[in-house]
Design a protein around this motif. Sequence first.
Motif, short mmCIF file in Angstrom:
data_model
loop_
_atom_site.label_atom_id
_atom_site.label_comp_id
_atom_site.label_asym_id
_atom_site.label_seq_id
_atom_site.Cartn_x
_atom_site.Cartn_y
_atom_site.Cartn_z
N VAL A 219 51.83 44.30 46.53
CA VAL A 219 51.56 45.31 45.50
C VAL A 219 50.54 46.33 45.99
O VAL A 219 50.73 47.55 45.88
CB VAL A 219 51.08 44.64 44.20
N PHE A 220 49.44 45.84 46.57
CA PHE A 220 48.38 46.75 47.02
C PHE A 220 48.77 47.48 48.30
O PHE A 220 48.46 48.67 48.47
CB PHE A 220 47.08 45.98 47.21
N VAL A 221 49.49 46.77 49.19
CA VAL A 221 49.92 47.42 50.44
C VAL A 221 50.94 48.51 50.14
O VAL A 221 50.82 49.65 50.65
CB VAL A 221 50.50 46.37 51.41
N VAL A 222 51.94 48.19 49.33
CA VAL A 222 52.97 49.16 49.00
C VAL A 222 52.38 50.33 48.24
O VAL A 222 52.76 51.50 48.47
CB VAL A 222 54.10 48.49 48.19
N THR A 223 51.44 50.07 47.33
CA THR A 223 50.79 51.15 46.60
C THR A 223 50.11 52.13 47.56
O THR A 223 50.28 53.35 47.44
CB THR A 223 49.75 50.59 45.62
N SER B 287 47.86 49.07 39.34
CA SER B 287 48.06 47.95 40.25
C SER B 287 47.01 46.87 40.01
O SER B 287 47.32 45.67 39.98
CB SER B 287 48.00 48.42 41.71
N GLY B 288 45.77 47.30 39.83
CA GLY B 288 44.70 46.34 39.56
C GLY B 288 44.89 45.62 38.24
O GLY B 288 44.68 44.40 38.14
N ILE B 289 45.31 46.35 37.22
CA ILE B 289 45.53 45.75 35.89
C ILE B 289 46.67 44.74 35.94
O ILE B 289 46.58 43.64 35.38
CB ILE B 289 45.82 46.85 34.85
N LEU C 252 46.45 40.82 35.22
CA LEU C 252 47.30 40.22 34.19
C LEU C 252 48.11 39.05 34.77
O LEU C 252 48.26 38.01 34.12
CB LEU C 252 48.23 41.28 33.61
N SER C 253 48.61 39.22 35.97
CA SER C 253 49.40 38.15 36.58
C SER C 253 48.53 36.92 36.84
O SER C 253 48.99 35.78 36.69
CB SER C 253 50.03 38.63 37.90
N MET C 254 47.28 37.14 37.23
CA MET C 254 46.37 36.01 37.44
C MET C 254 46.07 35.30 36.13
O MET C 254 45.95 34.07 36.09
CB MET C 254 45.08 36.50 38.08
N MET C 255 45.96 36.07 35.05
CA MET C 255 45.73 35.47 33.74
C MET C 255 46.93 34.62 33.33
O MET C 255 46.77 33.52 32.78
CB MET C 255 45.45 36.56 32.71
N ILE C 256 48.14 35.13 33.59
CA ILE C 256 49.35 34.36 33.26
C ILE C 256 49.41 33.09 34.10
O ILE C 256 49.73 32.00 33.61
CB ILE C 256 50.61 35.22 33.51
#
Length: 268
Positions: free
Chosen positions: A61-65, A110-112, A116-120
Amino acid sequence: MLKLMKYEWKACARICLPLYGAMLLMSVVSAVMTTERAQNIMNGIPTAILAMLYFALLVAVFVVTAVILIQRFYKNLLGDEGYLMFTLPVTVAQHIWSKVIVAVAICFLSGIVALLSMMILSANTNVIYDIGMMLGGLGHAIAKEPNAIGYMLEGILLLVLSTASAVLYIYLCMALGHLAKKHRVLMSVVWYFVLSTVAQFLLSFVLVGVVNGPMETLMHAVYNMVAGMPQEAVLHGVLLFFCVVTAIPGAICYAGTHYILQHKLNLE
């Protein structure tokens, strides 16, 4: 400029949004597979594989961004598409700011999504409870301390300026690299490291000056000036000072990029 931002957002979202969806979906599946019953399947091998895939997506996600934001500026303004873009009835400043604004928005998104994915993924632990307690404490602090909202807004402003300055720095390196007749991408990378080295040297010089020399006298004078001020005013002043300090390099990078695109651009 709004139309430029609209098309820039569509071009970035076409790739980023499916990646965000994939990461959120993977976090849900990984969360399910972390249950005790799921971990007993094949000695937990599927769980381990999903965990590795999730981590790979998180990095992607961060690399592609970063890659997309760099590619959009390079191809859209410095590549073949530049012939068309610079014939549009918009200024160079509007071209730059449309890309910077969308880039900052994508970085924050991307950060959000990652958070969110970590929270899930942590839904079956006490992390959600801890986050709820933290947000509750934050709400209580805001209600009790009127200046808390101001601190938050200034902190967000500092984060936005930091991200925008980083984006503008990369744009400046690409613009400088484009001045070369050959190996322009390589020269952009060279300029990145050269300017980073110069910036580190200047920062070290300033820090040495703060400890020893004229800057020490200035720092003592500032300390004596703020010593009698209310703590809230001092904190506001510190946050705003860092905002200004962060904005200055960004302004320099913007000015350099604008000058090159305005006067030195060579699309051949």
